[in-house]
Design a protein around this motif. Sequence first.
Motif, PDB file in Angstrom:
ATOM      1  N   THR A 160     -10.581  -4.567   5.079  1.00 59.67           N
ATOM      2  CA  THR A 160      -9.229  -5.140   5.084  1.00 59.67           C
ATOM      3  C   THR A 160      -8.749  -5.403   6.502  1.00 59.67           C
ATOM      4  O   THR A 160      -8.234  -6.485   6.797  1.00 59.67           O
ATOM      5  N   LEU A 190      -3.060   4.481   0.880  1.00 60.05           N
ATOM      6  CA  LEU A 190      -3.332   3.154   1.423  1.00 60.05           C
ATOM      7  C   LEU A 190      -4.379   2.423   0.614  1.00 60.05           C
ATOM      8  O   LEU A 190      -4.514   1.218   0.719  1.00 60.05           O
ATOM      9  N   ASP A 191      -5.122   3.131  -0.176  1.00 55.46           N
ATOM     10  CA  ASP A 191      -6.241   2.509  -0.861  1.00 55.46           C
ATOM     11  C   ASP A 191      -6.133   2.563  -2.385  1.00 55.46           C
ATOM     12  O   ASP A 191      -7.131   2.557  -3.071  1.00 55.46           O
ATOM     13  N   ARG A 211       0.828  -1.206   0.000  1.00 57.30           N
ATOM     14  CA  ARG A 211       0.000   0.000   0.000  1.00 57.30           C
ATOM     15  C   ARG A 211       0.862   1.256   0.000  1.00 57.30           C
ATOM     16  O   ARG A 211       0.391   2.329  -0.350  1.00 57.30           O
ATOM     17  N   ILE A 232      -7.796   3.572  13.534  1.00 54.77           N
ATOM     18  CA  ILE A 232      -8.336   4.647  12.690  1.00 54.77           C
ATOM     19  C   ILE A 232      -8.995   5.765  13.494  1.00 54.77           C
ATOM     20  O   ILE A 232      -9.509   6.709  12.918  1.00 54.77           O
ATOM     21  N   ASP A 269     -12.563   4.349   2.871  1.00 56.79           N
ATOM     22  CA  ASP A 269     -12.911   4.027   4.260  1.00 56.79           C
ATOM     23  C   ASP A 269     -13.489   2.623   4.383  1.00 56.79           C
ATOM     24  O   ASP A 269     -13.129   1.870   5.287  1.00 56.79           O
ATOM     25  N   LYS A 273     -10.730   0.022   3.802  1.00 57.12           N
ATOM     26  CA  LYS A 273      -9.813  -0.052   4.944  1.00 57.12           C
ATOM     27  C   LYS A 273     -10.418  -0.896   6.069  1.00 57.12           C
ATOM     28  O   LYS A 273      -9.757  -1.781   6.618  1.00 57.12           O
TER      29      LYS A 273
END
Length: 194
Positions: free
Chosen positions: A143, A97-98, A39, A159, A137, A140
């Motif tokens: 995952t 990250l996404d 990521r 988070i 969101d 995340k």
Amino acid sequence: MNIATTDTEIISRVLHGENNLYAALVERYRNFVFTIAMRFTPHREDAEEIAQDVFVKAYRNLADFRGDSKFSTWLYTITNTTCISFLRKKKLAVHSLDQEHVFEVADAQNSDFKANQVEAKSRMQMVNQAIQMLSPDDAKIITFFYKGEQSLEEIGRIIGLDPNTVKVKLHRARQRLRNKMEEHFAEEVKNIAD
């Protein structure tokens, strides 16, 4: 070799001199660490280097693991910090990250699958593609919960949300993921169900 079943048992035995058992933790979490590293960088070689560094750091600091949270949460923190440090040293651009290609690249890491593993990988890629279609969101939270096996409390700490809020967001993310699967992979989902 009699391998302990829980992370805590393995850690305890490693700390008491059974160093070879650390390999069981590495095997258990290598995909998790590699996926996180992917990521941050689009380069597989860099992600592999980061993953190696993470496991070396985790081994050296294993005595510092207090067991207040899951080992995977502690390992996530080391991975995140190691990724950021690595990128600063390399002066690479930090990737979101996404990013859409992350799961696809991470899934392609093993090429020596047997027939049933190929089918499982195909299903996983389908799920990962559907996850990529979700909002950052939602992706995340899905995952962390499913791939990272984090509890609602651990996800909340990572988070910065209340566990009840995470529970609601996870429920909604699962519904949106199911909708994406049905919308984009209806035939495949039907075949899996049969």
